[in-house]
Write an enzyme that holds these catalytic residues in place. Structure first.
Site, PDB file in Angstrom:
ATOM      1  CG  HIS A 159      -8.651   1.298   1.765  1.00  0.00           C
ATOM      2  ND1 HIS A 159      -7.295   1.075   1.670  1.00  0.00           N
ATOM      3  CD2 HIS A 159      -9.179   0.154   2.247  1.00  0.00           C
ATOM      4  CE1 HIS A 159      -7.034  -0.142   2.102  1.00  0.00           C
ATOM      5  NE2 HIS A 159      -8.149  -0.719   2.454  1.00  0.00           N
ATOM      6  CD  GLU A 219      -2.843   0.914   2.488  1.00  0.00           C
ATOM      7  OE1 GLU A 219      -3.728   0.071   2.353  1.00  0.00           O
ATOM      8  OE2 GLU A 219      -2.711   1.600   3.506  1.00  0.00           O
TER       9      GLU A 219
END
Ligand code: GLN
Ligand code: ZN
Length: 645
Positions: free
Chosen positions: A570, A541
């Site tokens: 997200h 990430e």
């Protein structure tokens, strides 16, 4: 941020206090403490801690006042950051805040959990609070020093019931421990409590009608734990004779659990004993095997891929629900999943990905799916716990030796690969993440259970390889959250965590490419260890934090291939192609094109197709664009060189 202002934006804690009081129940409202609020947040206010803390303390004082006016006498303040290593500044912060809140006219129960406080205990016992809670399940080390130094006016809340795991408590042992504490500080200063909030365990074991009774008898969920607490308190207050039947029953069950045999497996024991160092090592170093893999895979530089899952649509969930309810047959369900996989493959070909995935439609959850196949693990029907924001998972229960009796993913991966000439990357969940996201047996070291998981996964890796799969990803998103809270304990954990990953992945041929994936956290602090895992490619990430990780990648000279995420999954927002290009340029300033992969931050299972398709298109187009740029730059420099010659 530096200019951050705080204000009370909710009356929830007062409302709920009054609601309970209306029912005739006096409660102790619980707040997250101001120090943990700041310390555990991701902030951009370096050097301004004291200013922010002052502002925050005013807001907490206001909340305390509101509670006091409503009639509350006690407030519980959770300061989980007390389980971390704290610097001088943080200690001063604690003194400042609690001096202030100590004057607000409420008694404070200061709470921490998940680890011993160790060095922090000393200053905590000198704060102007009226009670302190210790996690005596994972922080037993604090008990002795706490008992010798606790001020004579302070209450002690003894967290003796494991709030983070599902095992039935040993009542006699617990009562004995509490008896010893009561003898020193006096029973009137002793509270009996779970080690931490019970939100980490499922609600009610009574709802689990399908569990093996031999496993079920060993368990206690939140409701059962509350009962255990009240039984203990009752027994200690009114005499053990009052709870004699329960004590006998408890002893008998625990004894039965030790002798039933559901926990042991001699085959697994033997395999554990035969683990060698070579089993955790690839045959040649990264540079050499990377060449072998490249000959086989023939990937362009800046290869594009995804992290594994595609949207879990209503239709997928509905099919699974119908299958489980017996409304549709297995064949029918499996065909529905295959159709989904076929659609995923053709979509990825159309978008232009270099390494494809099958999309994980058949998985409810990346841990539960595997647990359903593995021996020694049980899944629940209703054991939901909150995992991430508003998401819930049903963590499996590891009650015995873990082993694999049949392939778990080979059929799906093989089917996906049969549909395309591009390489399909198979997806597995790594041993550390399986461990971290399950309820783990507490009668043997976690390290041992993790190695058992690693062996089971290595069996699957081998089967995938034999089935012709050229790339295998072993996800380890939870490896960072397993990191102990105190730096002093890191090394030991990382030693066995990395050993487990290497054991799961090390048995393949040089030509098989091993990927891993990590998310949910800041990995910079442990990047050196991540390098030791020796995966050929890691996706990690990075988009969400605007590539903050790059400086650490540079500092540790991360040696293998790496795909820092360029699409923040997200968020429902579709990234612009220019944004992705910009992130890639940033990444290219640190990672050479030959070792840089292009991928999203994480799997796409929680997103909608209408966000995913344009985002993935933008991602692939960015990679194409940068490839062109790099090729033409390289041509230019080559020409220049030739001219100057
Ligand atoms: N392969 C998994 C997925 O894409 C990884 C999920 C995760 O990192 N949490 O869903
Ligand atoms: Zn992820």
């Amino acid at each position: 941020e530096e200019n951050q202002q705080f204000r009370v934006a909710s009356t929830k804690c007062v409302d709920e206090y009054l609601e309970a009081k209306g029912e005739g129940i006096e409660t102790r409202p619980v707040l997250l403490g101001p120090m943990s609020f700041l310390y555990l947040a991701k902030g951009h206010y370096a050097g301004k801690d004291a200013v922010l803390l002052e502002r925050l303390a005013d807001v907490y004082a206001e909340i305390f006042n509101n509670l006091r006016r409503a009639g509350a006498q006690w407030v519980q303040v959770d300061e989980p950051c007390l389980s971390c290593d704290l610097n001088e500044k943080a200690v001063a912060g604690f003194r400042f805040v609690y001096d202030k809140l100590g004057n607000a006219g409420l008694s404070i129960l200061l709470t921490t959990y998940f680890s011993a406080m160790r060095a922090n205990l000393n200053f905590v016992l000198n704060l102007p609070v009226q009670g302190i809670h210790l996690d005596l399940v994972s922080g037993q080390d604090d008990l002795k020093p706490a008992l010798s130094e606790i001020p004579s006016t302070m209450l002690l809340s003894a967290g003796v019931i494991d709030g983070r795991n599902v095992w039935r408590c040993d009542l006699r042992k617990t009562i004995e421990l509490l008896g010893n504490i009561a003898e020193i500080i006096g029973p009137e200063r002793l509270l009996v409590a779970p080690s931490c909030s019970l939100l980490h365990v499922p609600l009610d074991l009574d709802m689990e009608t399908a569990l093996d009774p031999e496993v079920r008898m060993l368990l206690a969920f939140a409701k059962q734990k509350v009962k255990e607490i009240s039984v203990i308190a009752h027994g200690m207050g009114c005499g053990l004779r009052e709870i004699d039947d329960l004590l006998r029953e408890n002893t008998a069950i625990l004894e039965r659990g030790r002798t039933t045999g559901i926990r042991d497996n001699s085959e697994v024991e033997n395999r554990l004993k035969s683990i060698t160092a070579e089993m955790g090592c690839r045959q040649t170093p990264f540079e050499e095997r990377a060449k072998i893999q490249q000959q086989r895979l023939k990937l362009p530089f800046l290869p594009t891929t995804t992290i594994g899952s595609f949207p879990q649509t209503k239709e997928i969930r509905e099919a699974r629900k119908q299958f489980r309810a017996g409304v549709i047959e297995r064949d029918h369900y499996e065909q529905a999943m295959k159709d989904e996989i076929a659609r995923n493959i053709s979509l990825q070909e159309k978008i232009g990905f270099d390494v494809l995935v099958h999309g994980e439609p058949e998985r409810t959850d990346m841990v539960e799916y595997f647990a359903e196949f593995l021996e020694g693990m049980a899944v629940t029907q209703h054991g939901w716990v909150q995992s991430y924001g508003s998401r819930y998972v049903k963590p499996p229960i590891i009650y015995g030796a873990v082993s694999r009796s049949q392939p778990m993913t080979v059929e799906w991966a093989g089917y996906a690969q049969s549909l395309t000439d591009k390489p399909v990357k198979a997806m597995l969940t790594g041993p550390v993440t399986m461990l971290q996201w399950s309820f783990v047996r507490d009668d043997q070291p976690r390290e041992k259970t993790c190695l058992e998981l690693a062996l089971a996964i290595s069996d699957e890796v081998r089967d995938l390889e034999s089935a012709g799969i050229k790339i295998i990803q072993i996800d380890e998103p939870a490896i960072r959250e397993g990191l102990p809270l105190k730096g002093a304990d890191w090394h030991d954990y990382l030693r066995w965590a990395i050993r487990s990953f290497r054991l799961a992945s090390g048995g393949v041929a040089d030509s098989t490419q091993i990927h891993t994936h990590m998310c949910y956290s800041e990995f910079g602090v442990m990047l050196q260890y991540i390098a030791d895992m020796d995966a050929d490619v890691i996706s990690i990430e990075a988009a969400r934090s605007n590539m903050e990780l790059l400086s650490e990648i540079r500092d540790v000279c991360y040696p293998n291939a790496i795909g820092p995420g360029v699409y923040d999954i997200h968020s429902p927002r579709v990234p612009l192609q220019e944004e992705i290009e910009q992130l890639l340029r940033k990444a290219l300033s640190v990672i050479p094109a030959e070792r840089l992969w292009v991928n999203p931050d994480c799997g796409l299972k929680t997103r909608d197709w209408n966000e995913v398709v344009p985002s993935l298109n933008a991602l692939v187009q960015s990679a194409l664009r940068l490839r062109e740029e790099i090729v033409s730059e390289r041509l230019q420099t080559q020409n220049l060189r030739e001219q100057t010659r």
